[in-house]
Design an enzyme around this catalytic site. Structure first.
Site, PDB file in Angstrom:
ATOM      1  N   ASP A 564       0.866  -1.197  -0.201  1.00 17.87           N
ATOM      2  CA  ASP A 564      -0.107  -0.052   0.131  1.00 17.87           C
ATOM      3  C   ASP A 564       0.770   1.234  -0.042  1.00 17.87           C
ATOM      4  O   ASP A 564       1.256   1.691  -1.168  1.00 17.87           O
ATOM      5  CB  ASP A 564      -0.754  -0.101   1.007  1.00 17.87           C
ATOM      6  CG  ASP A 564      -2.048  -1.079   1.223  1.00 17.87           C
ATOM      7  OD1 ASP A 564      -1.520  -2.200   0.308  1.00 17.87           O
ATOM      8  OD2 ASP A 564      -3.303  -1.004   1.523  1.00 17.87           O
ATOM      9  N   GLU A 794      -4.638  -6.994  12.711  1.00 13.70           N
ATOM     10  CA  GLU A 794      -4.214  -7.002  11.647  1.00 13.70           C
ATOM     11  C   GLU A 794      -2.573  -6.551  11.535  1.00 13.70           C
ATOM     12  O   GLU A 794      -1.780  -6.992  10.721  1.00 13.70           O
ATOM     13  CB  GLU A 794      -4.835  -5.649  10.652  1.00 13.70           C
ATOM     14  CG  GLU A 794      -4.436  -5.288   9.502  1.00 13.70           C
ATOM     15  CD  GLU A 794      -5.305  -4.254   8.607  1.00 13.70           C
ATOM     16  OE1 GLU A 794      -4.967  -4.194   7.599  1.00 13.70           O
ATOM     17  OE2 GLU A 794      -5.987  -3.577   9.541  1.00 13.70           O
TER      18      GLU A 794
END
Length: 824
Positions: A564, A794
């Site tokens: 990302d 996460e």
């Protein structure tokens, strides 16, 4: 020649006429012009014909190019047995986005599941009703404690003061996938048994629904008890019944809803719209109930219901058994309910515990019951989070003006997060495959087969799969369309590399047949990467999908890399190239070569490609910075960028202008070596650095340096001295891969340290020492946060070790189990 002689004779008889005579010159001129005109017309007709043909061919070819993006790969299908052909896998907890629900591996499946609420806490608009896994519900904990991926599962949910124990057991029989029973038990937390919440009322709703394509019917029925049940029939299930049994506790009230829901994604909303206040008797308390039959008129006859829900309101503690029985099962010795169910569940749990120890050997490694319980939960959430989806993606290519639909297809896949990412992600699934194949190789091969059936004729697989209305309802519209220029790390090559190492001598004929069908698709996938993602310099590779025109992002994201917002070259151009993608292609070639050898195929070109890319001289020439002593991306870059809010225009002082990027120093083509983090480690992470290379020694030193990426919780994604460490990418986007600890990359790091510690070379001892430290740090922190918060996360904070991002995230974070068992 006859025409020539005739014209010549005519001319001789008229020599007495003047040369300027209109009669003499007019006759010859007319014929010549006629000849020329005919010739020119014929010539232009040919030219025009060629142009028209060229246009037709061009348009036809453009039309062909338009269709390639959604044309399936033309070869044998990977999935050769599905649905009722695999009866033991037909039913399952294949709706991971729900707290508790079931469906079949059938494109047009009946779905069934649980909703619940506490009447005293229900708020306007249905706030307080639990159905989909939502982070906003604020549950203290939910997740599978045990789940074998096939026959049973045990889950615990903590909602405020109450503990829900949900479980299921399947029983094979008949021609339609057999029977199953689900049990829902609600009780107070042990430390609250004497509190004022004792005997609080709870409403449990069990529902069954058909989507718009399921051929069949459902309706209400009554069993011998007062409890309402459901009966029905579909093409996949035949006839069936669902019976609700009050296993323990007191049922205070029962109501039902039989109606037409507008879609599977609006079941909760349909329930909320039907809730009413009612009294059984004038002196009885008013209760929240379902509205009964709410069927719209369709002509003369009423429409058939596609949604039936039953609500039981009882006092806590309360236990409900939901019994699904197939009409084709035949004679049953006993129904899977009550004590029969309790004994069956206990048998499955004992079998699971032994199998888990046989697979991972944690007890032998000295772990106690608490740690083993954590590991069982991590594995169980991985396999219990496997979903079955059916639908069509939206895709777009350079040749299509608008997005088009992919073909309709199923996908059997694990998901990263039941709450935030309850759908399939290509690069995540490769990491999931390490754990799933260790537990059940055939389960993983089935997942791989479904993914590779989604390959188009170009060799491209959409990186994010959003199939079906339930999946679509959980994602913003701007993320739906997948573009065929964009890649994702081909992590399935890592999965296959692991499978070949672990199971090389244990591959049955059926498993080899699966790999035979897979091989041409892997070839096409590799060819697609090797052509569409190649860089401008021989041997280099570049991630597509970066936005060169944005001025909102501090560093344009590279979503296709999976990392990302990890910092790349500040100004994207076609001349940049990326070290992590280089390494992925090298591993892909190497894995293809090994698979070709196993299948007795000609893998020479893959061997050559692997040797070419694994050559450290080439890799160093492209990506090693002598100045910074690290591997780096190359591109058009400057570190002198910042986000700044523009000054409002005159007389517009109330303008809310968004911050934009300001470049303080002109970029130049260079190695992006001021940044150190995960990307810099990829030659090490994928074990491409030669074991005796001095560069390996430098990498190990940098890896262990606490001023860079080393922490006592794991490796942070970006070093503390990198220019964009923990910097926001826009004013709305907090840092994501800019310092946080991610377990998938840490798993690769531990795996590589183990490799170098067991490979001849000067850095074996150093690798072994760091291996032991890093492995312990990761395991201890992930477990600590799980016991503290109830979840796997996460990512983890690099300063405190606290979980961050979404939760539960039992995708690649569950690889902690692999670290505990030392499976690499």
């Amino acid at each position: 020649m006859a025409r020539q002689r005739r014209l010549q004779g005519q001319s001789d008889t008229k020599l007495d006429k003047g040369t300027n005579s209109s009669s003499s010159n007019g006759s010859n001129s007319t014929n010549n012009k006629s000849m020329k005109t005919t010739s020119l017309l014929s010539y232009w007709k040919q030219i025009i014909g060629c142009i028209v043909l060229g246009i037709a061919v061009s348009l036809g070819y453009m039309g062909y190019l338009e269709t390639r993006v959604n044309t399936p790969f033309d070869d044998k299908k990977m999935v050769v047995r599905s649905g009722l052909e695999v009866s033991e896998q037909f039913w399952g907890s294949y709706r991971p986005g729900l707290y508790f629900g079931f469906k079949t591996r059938d494109p047009a499946s009946l779905v069934t599941g649980l909703m619940w609420y506490f009447p005293k806490r229900l708020r306007p608009g249905g706030d307080g009703i639990r159905h989909w896994c939502e982070q906003g519900d604020g549950l203290e904990k939910y997740g599978w404690l045990q789940h074998d991926g096939h026959s049973f599962g045990v889950q615990q949910i903590i909602d405020g003061a109450h503990v829900f124990d949900t479980s299921f057991v399947k029983r094979l029989g008949g021609a339609h996938g057999g029977d199953w029973t689900a049990r829902i038990s609600v009780d107070l937390k042990p430390n609250l048994k004497d509190s004022r919440t004792q005997n609080e009322e709870i409403s449990l709703l069990w529902y069954t629904a058909l989507d718009e394509e399921t051929k069949g019917h459902i309706s209400l029925t009554n069993s011998a008890t007062k409890l309402t049940g459901i009966k029905g029939a579909t093409s996949g299930l035949g006839e069936f019944t669902i019976k609700l049994t009050n296993h323990s506790g007191v049922v205070l009230h029962e109501s039902y809803l039989s109606t037409v829901a507008p879609g599977l994604h609006l079941l909760k909303e349909t329930v909320v719209a039907s809730l009413r206040l009612a009294q059984d008797k004038p002196t009885a308390p008013r209760r929240i109930v379902l509205a009964g039959e709410l069927l719209p008129e369709a002509g003369i006859e009423k429409a058939e219901p596609n949604f039936v829900a039953i609500q039981l309101t009882g006092k806590v503690p309360f236990t409900l058994d939901v019994v699904f029985e197939s009409g084709s099962f035949g004679t049953r010795q006993d129904t899977l309910v009550g004590e029969t169910y309790t004994k069956a569940l206990a048998w499955h749990q004992a079998r699971f515990t032994q199998r888990f120890e046989d697979t991972f050997g944690l007890q032998k490694r000295g772990y106690g019951p608490k740690e083993i319980g954590f590991a069982q939960a991590a594995l169980s959430n991985m396999v219990g989070g496997i979903g079955y989806f059916f639908g069509t993606s939206k895709v777009q290519s350079f040749y299509t003006k608008e997005p088009v639909h992919y073909w309709r297809a199923p996908l059997y896949t694990a998901v990263p997060s039941r709450s935030f990412f309850p759908r399939g992600f290509l690069w995540d699934e490769g990491f999931h495959g390490f754990l799933i194949s260790t537990w059940d190789l055939d389960l993983e091969l089935d997942i791989i087969s479904h993914w590779f059936d989604l390959m188009n004729v170009e060799g491209w697989i959409p990186r994010e799969q959003i199939l079906g209305v339930e999946a679509l309802a959980k994602i913003p519209e701007e993320f739906v369309v997948q573009r065929n220029t964009n890649a994702n790390p081909p992590t399935f090559f890592l999965t296959l590399q692991y499978i070949l190492r672990k199971y090389y001598d244990k591959l049955s004929e059926g498993r080899l047949a699966t790999l035979e069908r897979l091989y041409p698709r892997l070839q096409a996938w590799f060819a697609w990467f090797n052509t569409t993602q190649k860089g401008s310099v021989p041997g280099s590779y570049r991630w597509r999908g970066r936005d060169p025109l944005t001025n909102r992002e501090l560093n344009p994201k590279t979503l296709t890399s999976g990392l990302d917002d990890y910092p790349r070259a500040s100004h994207p151009t076609e001349n940049e190239y990326h070290i992590d993608l280089y390494c992925w292609i090298a591993i892909a070639a190497d894995t293809l070569a090994k698979l070709a050898n196993l299948l007795d195929r000609d893998g020479y070109k893959y061997e050559q490609t692997a040797e070419y890319l694994k050559d450290n001289v080439l890799m160093d020439n492209l990506h090693w910075s002598n100045y910074a002593s690290r591997y780096s991306d190359y591109g058009y870059h400057t570190d002198s960028v910042k986000l700044k809010r523009p000054k409002p225009l005159p007389r517009s002082q109330n303008q809310n202008l968004e911050m934009i990027r300001v470049t303080l120093k002109n970029p130049e083509y260079r190695l992006v070596d001021s940044t150190f983090g995960y990307v810099s480690l990829f030659p090490f992470l994928l074990q491409l650095v030669d074991p005796d290379s001095l560069k390996l020694g430098q990498i190990l030193d940098d890896l262990r340096n606490p001023d860079l990426i080393w922490t006592k919780y794991g490796l942070r994604s970006l070093s503390k001295n990198s220019p964009l460490y923990m910097k926001r990418n826009t004013e709305h986007d907090p840092p994501y891969w800019r310092g946080q600890i991610w377990i998938n990359i840490n798993f690769l790091a531990v795996r590589s340290l183990h490799y170098y510690a067991n490979t001849e070379g000067p850095y074996r001892e150093k690798s072994e020492k760091i291996y032991q430290e890093l492995r312990a740090n990761i395991i201890n922190n992930v477990m600590s946060q799980y016991f503290k918060t109830g979840y796997l996360w996460e990512q983890y904070n690099d300063e405190t070790g606290e979980g961050s991002g979404c939760r539960p995230f039992t995708g690649w974070t569950a690889l902690t189990v692999m670290l505990m068992g030392e499976h690499y």
